[in-house]
Design a protein around this motif. Structure first.
Motif, PDB file in Angstrom:
ATOM      1  N   UNK A 314       0.839  -1.194   0.000  1.00 44.03           N
ATOM      2  CA  UNK A 314       0.000   0.000   0.000  1.00 44.03           C
ATOM      3  C   UNK A 314       0.878   1.249   0.000  1.00 44.03           C
ATOM      4  N   UNK A 315       0.663   2.115  -0.979  1.00 43.43           N
ATOM      5  CA  UNK A 315       1.385   3.397  -0.985  1.00 43.43           C
ATOM      6  C   UNK A 315       0.780   4.331   0.055  1.00 43.43           C
ATOM      7  N   UNK A 316      -0.540   4.231   0.263  1.00 48.63           N
ATOM      8  CA  UNK A 316      -1.217   5.079   1.255  1.00 48.63           C
ATOM      9  C   UNK A 316      -2.619   4.545   1.499  1.00 48.63           C
ATOM     10  N   UNK A 317      -3.109   4.765   2.704  1.00 49.09           N
ATOM     11  CA  UNK A 317      -4.507   4.479   3.025  1.00 49.09           C
ATOM     12  C   UNK A 317      -4.986   5.550   3.988  1.00 49.09           C
ATOM     13  N   UNK A 318      -6.200   6.071   3.737  1.00 50.51           N
ATOM     14  CA  UNK A 318      -6.716   7.125   4.622  1.00 50.51           C
ATOM     15  C   UNK A 318      -8.236   6.998   4.728  1.00 50.51           C
ATOM     16  N   UNK A 319      -8.725   7.157   5.961  1.00 51.23           N
ATOM     17  CA  UNK A 319     -10.169   7.180   6.193  1.00 51.23           C
ATOM     18  C   UNK A 319     -10.615   8.622   6.420  1.00 51.23           C
ATOM     19  N   UNK A 320     -11.464   9.113   5.542  1.00 49.19           N
ATOM     20  CA  UNK A 320     -12.004  10.471   5.654  1.00 49.19           C
ATOM     21  C   UNK A 320     -13.130  10.470   6.695  1.00 49.19           C
ATOM     22  N   UNK A 321     -13.054  11.431   7.611  1.00 48.45           N
ATOM     23  CA  UNK A 321     -14.082  11.568   8.656  1.00 48.45           C
ATOM     24  C   UNK A 321     -14.626  12.995   8.662  1.00 48.45           C
ATOM     25  N   UNK A 322     -15.630  13.232   9.530  1.00 48.16           N
ATOM     26  CA  UNK A 322     -16.140  14.585   9.665  1.00 48.16           C
ATOM     27  C   UNK A 322     -15.001  15.523  10.060  1.00 48.16           C
ATOM     28  N   UNK A 323     -15.113  16.756   9.613  1.00 51.49           N
ATOM     29  CA  UNK A 323     -14.118  17.762   9.982  1.00 51.49           C
ATOM     30  C   UNK A 323     -14.249  18.055  11.474  1.00 51.49           C
ATOM     31  N   UNK A 324     -13.119  18.035  12.171  1.00 48.33           N
ATOM     32  CA  UNK A 324     -13.127  18.296  13.610  1.00 48.33           C
ATOM     33  C   UNK A 324     -13.744  19.656  13.905  1.00 48.33           C
ATOM     34  N   UNK A 347     -19.413  17.151   8.254  1.00 54.11           N
ATOM     35  CA  UNK A 347     -18.792  16.821   6.979  1.00 54.11           C
ATOM     36  C   UNK A 347     -18.731  18.081   6.126  1.00 54.11           C
ATOM     37  N   UNK A 348     -17.894  18.068   5.105  1.00 51.22           N
ATOM     38  CA  UNK A 348     -17.824  19.210   4.181  1.00 51.22           C
ATOM     39  C   UNK A 348     -19.169  19.430   3.500  1.00 51.22           C
ATOM     40  N   UNK A 349     -19.853  18.334   3.171  1.00 43.19           N
ATOM     41  CA  UNK A 349     -21.156  18.455   2.527  1.00 43.19           C
ATOM     42  C   UNK A 349     -22.151  19.164   3.438  1.00 43.19           C
ATOM     43  N   UNK A 350     -22.111  18.870   4.725  1.00 44.89           N
ATOM     44  CA  UNK A 350     -23.024  19.515   5.670  1.00 44.89           C
ATOM     45  C   UNK A 350     -22.682  20.990   5.843  1.00 44.89           C
ATOM     46  N   UNK A 351     -21.406  21.327   5.768  1.00 42.94           N
ATOM     47  CA  UNK A 351     -21.006  22.733   5.918  1.00 42.94           C
ATOM     48  C   UNK A 351     -21.455  23.557   4.723  1.00 42.94           C
ATOM     49  N   UNK A 352     -21.147  23.074   3.517  1.00 43.44           N
ATOM     50  CA  UNK A 352     -21.426  23.867   2.320  1.00 43.44           C
ATOM     51  C   UNK A 352     -22.883  23.786   1.874  1.00 43.44           C
ATOM     52  N   UNK A 353     -23.661  22.902   2.484  1.00 48.65           N
ATOM     53  CA  UNK A 353     -25.099  22.827   2.190  1.00 48.65           C
ATOM     54  C   UNK A 353     -25.898  23.007   3.480  1.00 48.65           C
ATOM     55  N   UNK A 354     -25.415  23.874   4.328  1.00 47.86           N
ATOM     56  CA  UNK A 354     -25.952  24.002   5.674  1.00 47.86           C
ATOM     57  C   UNK A 354     -27.434  24.385   5.680  1.00 47.86           C
ATOM     58  N   UNK A 355     -27.829  25.261   4.792  1.00 44.18           N
ATOM     59  CA  UNK A 355     -29.216  25.744   4.799  1.00 44.18           C
ATOM     60  C   UNK A 355     -30.156  24.886   3.961  1.00 44.18           C
ATOM     61  N   UNK A 356     -29.634  23.842   3.291  1.00 42.17           N
ATOM     62  CA  UNK A 356     -30.505  22.988   2.488  1.00 42.17           C
ATOM     63  C   UNK A 356     -31.329  22.078   3.382  1.00 42.17           C
ATOM     64  N   UNK A 357     -32.472  21.637   2.864  1.00 38.67           N
ATOM     65  CA  UNK A 357     -33.323  20.729   3.622  1.00 38.67           C
ATOM     66  C   UNK A 357     -32.653  19.366   3.750  1.00 38.67           C
ATOM     67  N   UNK A 358     -32.861  18.713   4.897  1.00 42.18           N
ATOM     68  CA  UNK A 358     -32.299  17.391   5.141  1.00 42.18           C
ATOM     69  C   UNK A 358     -33.401  16.357   4.938  1.00 42.18           C
ATOM     70  N   UNK A 359     -33.218  15.451   3.942  1.00 42.68           N
ATOM     71  CA  UNK A 359     -34.255  14.475   3.625  1.00 42.68           C
ATOM     72  C   UNK A 359     -33.939  13.093   4.204  1.00 42.68           C
ATOM     73  N   UNK A 360     -32.921  12.994   5.035  1.00 44.24           N
ATOM     74  CA  UNK A 360     -32.598  11.689   5.614  1.00 44.24           C
ATOM     75  C   UNK A 360     -33.694  11.295   6.604  1.00 44.24           C
TER      76      UNK A 360
END
Length: 368
Positions: A314-324, A347-360
């Protein structure tokens, strides 16, 4: 002139991979017509249709000159239309393909704005003259990235050049502190010549994996080949090795491949697709191909096959998580985002789409 030609399966005549315009079929048609095995030249850049008229003008006085052409109309998948009514009012794009029997022992095909020349007992000067005509009618280069999409049809892999938007990410700002040294190693590894290897990027959706891949495509000078999740099972296809041997010193991005990389769960038999990846990235084929793999998926990796964890593989392995949390608030401040100070990671998606409706389903929105 009057001549009969035996064609391949009519359903495949205009197919990119197995049709009449493939190298094999052009060679077969040449032998059928002239009873010689041909030499072949393929012009790898796009040629304007005006090339055909120039060749006709050059050879149409030859007694054996013949032309078979095909004009048709089609929409392209990337054309956006708001509804069927508007689509029907939009003119179709004209597509044109042809085969020119220029003279004895000289055949030229024009397909998908690309030229193939099949010939025997023709002087190099004449072939160079045809290539010069190709240059005169060369299509202006499209502003595309070094990204290619893998397609699979009729048991045949092929590539289609694609486009990806530029990004303005800052590794130190948009990702957690532990990613910066990993990103440096990944980018250094990908730029190295004559080296194979494997990079695994995983983690939950919205944490920036795709954005980082887009960043790598834009900064890279190597050929980047994207293979979607729907084709992961094709990595075990026998024709995959044949296909990948034509892509030396490139970078293959494989998406949604968690099942491919997980352990054998007690079975002694390794996934055939994983076997191919290991042979190409770290086995006997690695010396010849020098291909690097970037494998991505959205879930946490719980049971990675131990064959992948061997030292040096493995040249590299990384697990992306929510931004601290502290990084979230720093990002909000530096980019002037209209978001209140946060007390939990996002997450970055939650930050940049903060005002969007959450359909989960069954989930309270983070930050409210």
């Amino acid at each position: 002139m009057s001549r009969e030609y035996t064609l391949p399966d009519l359903t495949d005549i205009f197919d990119y991979s197995n049709g009449w315009f493939s190298d094999t079929s052009i060679g077969s048609l040449f032998y059928q017509t002239f009873k010689h095995f041909p030499s072949m030249r393929k012009v790898k850049y796009k040629i304007n249709r005006s090339f055909v008229e120039a060749i006709k003008e050059l050879y149409q006085q030859e007694s054996s000159f013949d032309l078979i052409d095909h004009t048709y109309y089609n929409y392209f998948d990337n054309e956006e239309q708001e509804d069927d009514e508007e689509r029907s009012e939009t003119p179709n794009k004209e597509l044109y393909d042809c085969i020119l029997f220029c003279k004895d022992n000289l055949l030229i095909s024009y397909f998908d704005e690309c030229v193939r020349i099949a010939y025997a007992d023709i002087s190099e000067e004449e072939i160079f003259h045809i290539l010069h005509i190709c240059e005169d009618h060369k299509k202006d280069c499209e502003q595309l990235n070094n990204l290619f999409i893998v397609t699979f049809a009729h048991n045949y892999f092929s590539l289609k050049q694609s486009h990806v938007n530029k990004t303005s990410i800052k590794i130190d700002l948009h990702y957690n502190e532990d990613f910066s040294p990993v990103a440096t190693e990944i980018e250094k590894f990908l730029m190295e010549d004559n080296k194979s290897g494997l990079v695994i990027l995983h983690g939950k959706q919205g944490t920036g994996k795709t954005t980082y891949i887009r960043h790598l495509i834009n900064i890279g000078k190597k050929k980047m080949i994207y293979m979607g999740g729907d084709l992961v099972d094709k990595l075990s296809d026998p024709s995959f090795i044949t296909f990948i041997r034509q892509q030396k010193n490139s970078i293959l991005i494989v998406e949604d491949c968690e099942e491919l990389l997980t352990s054998r769960n007690g079975s002694n038999r390794m996934n055939a697709g994983l076997v191919n990846i290991l042979n190409i990235s770290d086995g006997l084929l690695s010396d010849e191909l020098c291909i690097k793999f970037i494998c991505t998926f959205n879930a946490p990796l719980k049971d990675m096959d131990q064959a992948l964890l061997r030292k040096g593989r493995l040249a590299a392995r990384y697990e992306f998580k929510e931004l601290a949390t502290e990084k979230v608030n720093k990002l909000i401040q530096e980019e002037g985002l209209d978001i209140p100070e946060q007390k939990t990671p996002l997450t970055l998606a939650e930050i940049y789409n903060y005002d969007d409706m959450d359909f989960s389903l069954g989930r309270s929105r983070v930050g409210f």
